[in-house]
Design a protein around this motif. Sequence first.
Motif, mmCIF file in Angstrom:
data_model
loop_
_atom_site.group_PDB
_atom_site.id
_atom_site.type_symbol
_atom_site.label_atom_id
_atom_site.label_comp_id
_atom_site.label_asym_id
_atom_site.label_seq_id
_atom_site.Cartn_x
_atom_site.Cartn_y
_atom_site.Cartn_z
ATOM 1 N N LEU A 150 0.740 -1.358 -0.057
ATOM 2 C CA LEU A 150 -0.056 -0.118 -0.075
ATOM 3 C C LEU A 150 0.831 1.244 -0.036
ATOM 4 C CD1 LEU A 150 -2.942 -1.039 2.390
ATOM 5 C CD2 LEU A 150 -3.210 -0.848 -0.020
ATOM 6 N N GLU A 194 0.767 4.130 -2.928
ATOM 7 C CA GLU A 194 0.641 5.416 -2.357
ATOM 8 C C GLU A 194 1.513 6.434 -3.065
ATOM 9 O OE1 GLU A 194 -2.429 6.289 -0.090
ATOM 10 O OE2 GLU A 194 -1.922 8.081 -1.485
ATOM 11 N N GLN A 197 1.360 9.435 -5.678
ATOM 12 C CA GLN A 197 1.513 10.889 -5.489
ATOM 13 C C GLN A 197 1.862 11.694 -6.612
ATOM 14 O OE1 GLN A 197 1.097 12.518 -2.496
ATOM 15 N NE2 GLN A 197 0.204 10.328 -1.778
ATOM 16 N N SER A 240 -5.467 5.546 -0.613
ATOM 17 C CA SER A 240 -6.296 6.376 0.268
ATOM 18 C C SER A 240 -7.517 6.769 -0.518
ATOM 19 C CB SER A 240 -5.479 7.588 0.748
ATOM 20 O OG SER A 240 -4.935 8.146 -0.341
ATOM 21 N N LYS A 241 -7.390 7.229 -1.729
ATOM 22 C CA LYS A 241 -8.678 7.604 -2.333
ATOM 23 C C LYS A 241 -9.405 6.409 -2.682
ATOM 24 C CE LYS A 241 -7.950 11.147 -6.010
ATOM 25 N NZ LYS A 241 -7.478 11.389 -7.249
ATOM 26 N N ALA A 291 -9.802 3.844 -0.788
ATOM 27 C CA ALA A 291 -10.486 3.745 0.546
ATOM 28 C C ALA A 291 -11.536 4.588 0.733
ATOM 29 C CB ALA A 291 -9.702 3.682 1.553
ATOM 30 N N VAL A 292 -11.265 5.681 0.591
ATOM 31 C CA VAL A 292 -12.548 6.826 0.618
ATOM 32 C C VAL A 292 -13.737 6.392 -0.293
ATOM 33 C CG1 VAL A 292 -13.250 9.103 0.162
ATOM 34 C CG2 VAL A 292 -10.898 8.731 1.324
ATOM 35 N N TRP A 334 -15.562 3.462 1.078
ATOM 36 C CA TRP A 334 -16.269 3.611 2.152
ATOM 37 C C TRP A 334 -17.511 4.144 1.747
ATOM 38 C CZ3 TRP A 334 -17.588 2.713 6.750
ATOM 39 C CH2 TRP A 334 -18.301 3.562 7.702
ATOM 40 N N SER A 367 -11.164 4.775 -9.186
ATOM 41 C CA SER A 367 -11.191 4.397 -8.080
ATOM 42 C C SER A 367 -12.228 3.297 -7.844
ATOM 43 C CB SER A 367 -11.635 5.633 -7.175
ATOM 44 O OG SER A 367 -10.833 6.341 -6.783
#
Lengths: 263, 304
Positions: A20, A24, A28, A44-45, A47-48, A51, A232
């Motif tokens: 991960l 990540e 970037q 992170s994107k 995961a958002v 969610w 995503s």
Amino acid sequence: MLPLPLRAAILSLALLVILLGAWELATQVPAGAASPGARLPGPSKVAVHAWQELRDPFYDAGPNDKGIGIQLAYSLARVLGGYMLAALVAVPSGFVIGMSALWRKALDPYIQVLRPISPLAWMPLALFVIRDSAASSIFVIFICSIWPMLINTAFGVAGVRRDYINVARTHELSRVETALRVILPAAAPTIFTGMRIAIGISWLVIVAAEMLVGGTGIGYYVWNEWNNLNLSSVIFSILMIGLVGMLLDQALARAARLVQYVD
Amino acid sequence: MAEAFLKVQDLARRYPGGKRGDAVFTVFEQVNFSIRKGEFVCMIGHSGCGKTTILNVLAGLDRASDGVCIMDGREIAGPSLDRGVIFQNHSLLPWHSALKNVTFAVAARHRDWNRRQVLEHSQKYLERVGLRGSEARRPAQLSGGMRQRVGIARAFAIEPKLLLMDEPFGALDALTRGNIQEELIRIWSKTHQTVFMITHDVDEAILLADRILLMTNGPEARIAESVVVDLPRPRDRTQIIHLPAYYAIRNHLIEFLVRRSKDFLRHPPAGFDPRNPPTVQPGLETAVFTAPGPSSPRAHRSAP
Ligand SMILES: Nc1ncnc2c1ncn2[C@@H]1O[C@H](COP(=O)(O)OP(=O)(O)OP(=O)(O)O)[C@@H](O)[C@H]1O
Ligand SMILES: [Mg+2]
């Protein structure tokens, strides 16, 4: 020294963090870059996004906007439908093939020719004959899961130990009783091996089939999100496909354990 | 002599020769014997002489090339619950518990019984072989001796008219075998089943049998003799060895297996008729029919 399972778990976790992290970092946007350009979303994107999706997986806002849960449910329903139909056909026919050398020899050329055909190659024919895209994908699942079940059932039935058949004979069991009470339990582990292979293949094939015919389902969803350039969402769906596939396999493995025996 | 319960007449087993017109391969032929009701008969012979084949024919699982077997006045034409079989390799159903292996047989035998009757009957027989408390275990969780006990319970529980056993204890160690033999004697003395049993073990045969059939070596094996074991019952392993008759029988059997079985048919005793093999009672002067030993200078008829 820690016990092996614990060490394995720690190693798994470490690998996850490293992967991960690398992902990540690689995604970037470099500081001071002029234009961000097209980049894969980082974890992170994703995961958002996950969610948001998982908070309401079953929302339905029109044909092109349904929750991931609904799409998965469509795919699962098709897989299970085609799979059950295949089992209904394959297990009894596998029994006949396994028990009769005549049928085995007679059907062998058909099986040899039909088995290597990619299930998706049937799609045009299915669409033409059935004239319904959902039913056609069920048919494709049926076709791809029938071979492992048929072959394993026949193999298991043909390989039932002579001793068990003799036990049935000396106890004057009828043919049907022998099939149900001796041959079926004796061959069940092999039959379940076939069923487990079949569910794996079905889950692989449904994604491709739905990409082809569109409408609903997780395969269609992935393709649709790609067309929307929502990467995503694509990555999230890929993970969900893997997760559901694993659950299906686990379910079959668990069922297989129920009929397992030690010789 | 009491009426024969089982009659085997002119049994033969042949395999066709190969493609090049080889001679027909005859495993055994002219096999004749009979068993009275309640009699315990053992068969001994070297490996490959066709004992298992004979037993399978009696079980109805195999067919002979020639000859008939008549049980209770009817020809044996297929498997039947009237004949219980204990196979060489226990052949319990591995997906069932010990108890279910027995209820499987009992329910097949008594189709009109309800579950409780089947269960009680099965448990009774499992108890008789000393398996109380292990009913729920599967064959893989039982020792070799326990498995064979389940096999015995299964066969006795259907109370067949004839019990067929193919080297039932061949795979067991000597101690376990001794214990199970005792159990077999106990359960047999309660039921007085008619038994036909194959064994390689001379002591086992003497301990259990009323009569021992000796087979010559194959191919073209025949029954050479029928040896009467006239030891008092109930027999006990530790007691019968003190009887003089025990050694007479034992020596006779061993001498047959080691020295005579191989060339028996090349130098058959005078007047030997394979269709009516002599009955021998070792150690008794008044043997019904004493066959001379292999060193006999007479009779150089070769086997047919
Ligand atoms: N298909 C076949 N073709 C030719 N011969 C065969 C065939 N099947 C079995 N035989 C022969 O039949 C003979 C009898 O076999 P069987 O199993 O009855 O012997 P057995 O006396 O029980 O031996 P063991 O004591 O080792 O169990 C063997 O010699 C074997 O070679
Ligand atoms: Mg044998």
